[in-house]
Motif scaffolding. Structure first.
Motif, PDB file in Angstrom:
ATOM      1  N   ARG A 185      46.755  13.713  17.338  1.00  0.00           N
ATOM      2  CA  ARG A 185      45.670  12.656  16.745  1.00  0.00           C
ATOM      3  C   ARG A 185      45.211  11.876  16.659  1.00  0.00           C
ATOM      4  NH1 ARG A 185      50.299   8.938  13.341  1.00  0.00           N
ATOM      5  NH2 ARG A 185      48.018   8.433  12.901  1.00  0.00           N
ATOM      6  N   GLU A 186      45.307  11.830  18.335  1.00  0.00           N
ATOM      7  CA  GLU A 186      44.275  10.710  19.818  1.00  0.00           C
ATOM      8  C   GLU A 186      43.808  12.291  20.467  1.00  0.00           C
ATOM      9  OE1 GLU A 186      45.435   6.709  19.857  1.00  0.00           O
ATOM     10  OE2 GLU A 186      47.327   7.776  19.921  1.00  0.00           O
TER      11      GLU A 186
ATOM     12  N   ASP B 259      50.100  10.738  20.168  1.00  0.00           N
ATOM     13  CA  ASP B 259      50.121  11.894  19.480  1.00  0.00           C
ATOM     14  C   ASP B 259      49.518  13.143  20.328  1.00  0.00           C
ATOM     15  OD1 ASP B 259      49.890  13.585  18.605  1.00  0.00           O
ATOM     16  OD2 ASP B 259      50.587  13.049  16.500  1.00  0.00           O
TER      17      ASP B 259
END
Ligand code: MN
Length: 230
Positions: free
Chosen positions: A50-51, A47
């Motif tokens: 998120r990263e 994702d």
């Protein structure tokens, strides 16, 4: 100490050709950006919200410019990843965003070949990626062109085809970290310097090559490159 006797011969310098010139670009280090295009992060099961992107390295000696990619041993799933290549003429630590592009000598296009099977094993085992990424001839690159000639590309098609079929088709504008941000972030971790090469990440569509494939790739307005998998 120029007169120091050497106990082995001096290793050969790694030199990249400069398009339309007899001159060459001497390489110091090779950095790569992982998951810098959202659609590629997603195809790899991550994702991007998120990263953030991250870095890994190849070796200068992994760069090749002879139009051939020798299929590496101990893998049966070797993937292409077409990438814009940045070549630095200056560096430093904690480089400010507004100063970052002043460090760039020029650009090219390259392929971050990856032993995907070994990378998957390394990921599962929590081990480093060198065997998957930093193998012989794993980074074919085009001749470089200077920023003086083409400016600093911020958008434009980035493409890769295998045997004439388009496999990767993206745009530089899709990069999560733009070129100045890549330099800025990298210089927080490492001291950058003239001669450093940065492979800036790949768009979606990565896939395998097999012996005999003809790989062609390009970044519009920058460079193109053709390779035979041998
Ligand atoms: Mn890559």
């Amino acid at each position: 100490m120029p007169d120091t006797p050497l106990v082995i011969p001096l290793p050969a310098p790694v030199l990249l050709p400069v398009k339309g010139s007899q001159a060459a670009f001497p390489v110091r280090r090779v950095y790569c950006v992982g998951r810098n295009y959202a659609d590629h992060a997603i195809e790899m099961g991550h994702d991007p919200l998120r990263e953030p992107p991250f870095f890994f390295q190849k070796n200068p000696q992994n760069l090749v410019t002879d139009g051939q990619f020798p299929y590496p041993p101990l893998s049966s799933n070797v993937h292409f990843e077409v990438e814009l290549v940045m070549a630095l003429k200056a560096g430093g630590r904690d480089i400010a965003l507004e100063d970052a592009l002043d460090c760039v000598w020029g650009y090219g296009v390259g392929v971050d070949f990856t032993r995907r099977d070994l990378q998957d094993l390394a990921k599962k085992a929590g081990r480093p990626w060198e065997a998957a990424k930093a193998f012989e001839a794993s980074a074919p690159v085009s001749p470089l062109v200077s920023a003086e000639t083409i400016g600093h590309p911020q958008q434009g098609a980035i493409q890769l085809s295998v045997n004439g079929d388009v496999k990767q088709s993206g745009d530089l504008a899709q990069m999560i970290w733009k070129l100045p941000e890549i330099i800025c972030e990298l210089s927080k971790l490492f001291t950058l310097d003239a001669g450093d090469i940065i492979m800036t990440g790949t768009p979606a569509g990565v896939g395998p090559v097999v012996l005999g494939d003809r790989v062609t790739c390009s970044v519009d307005g920058v460079a193109d490159l053709a390779l035979d998998v041998i």
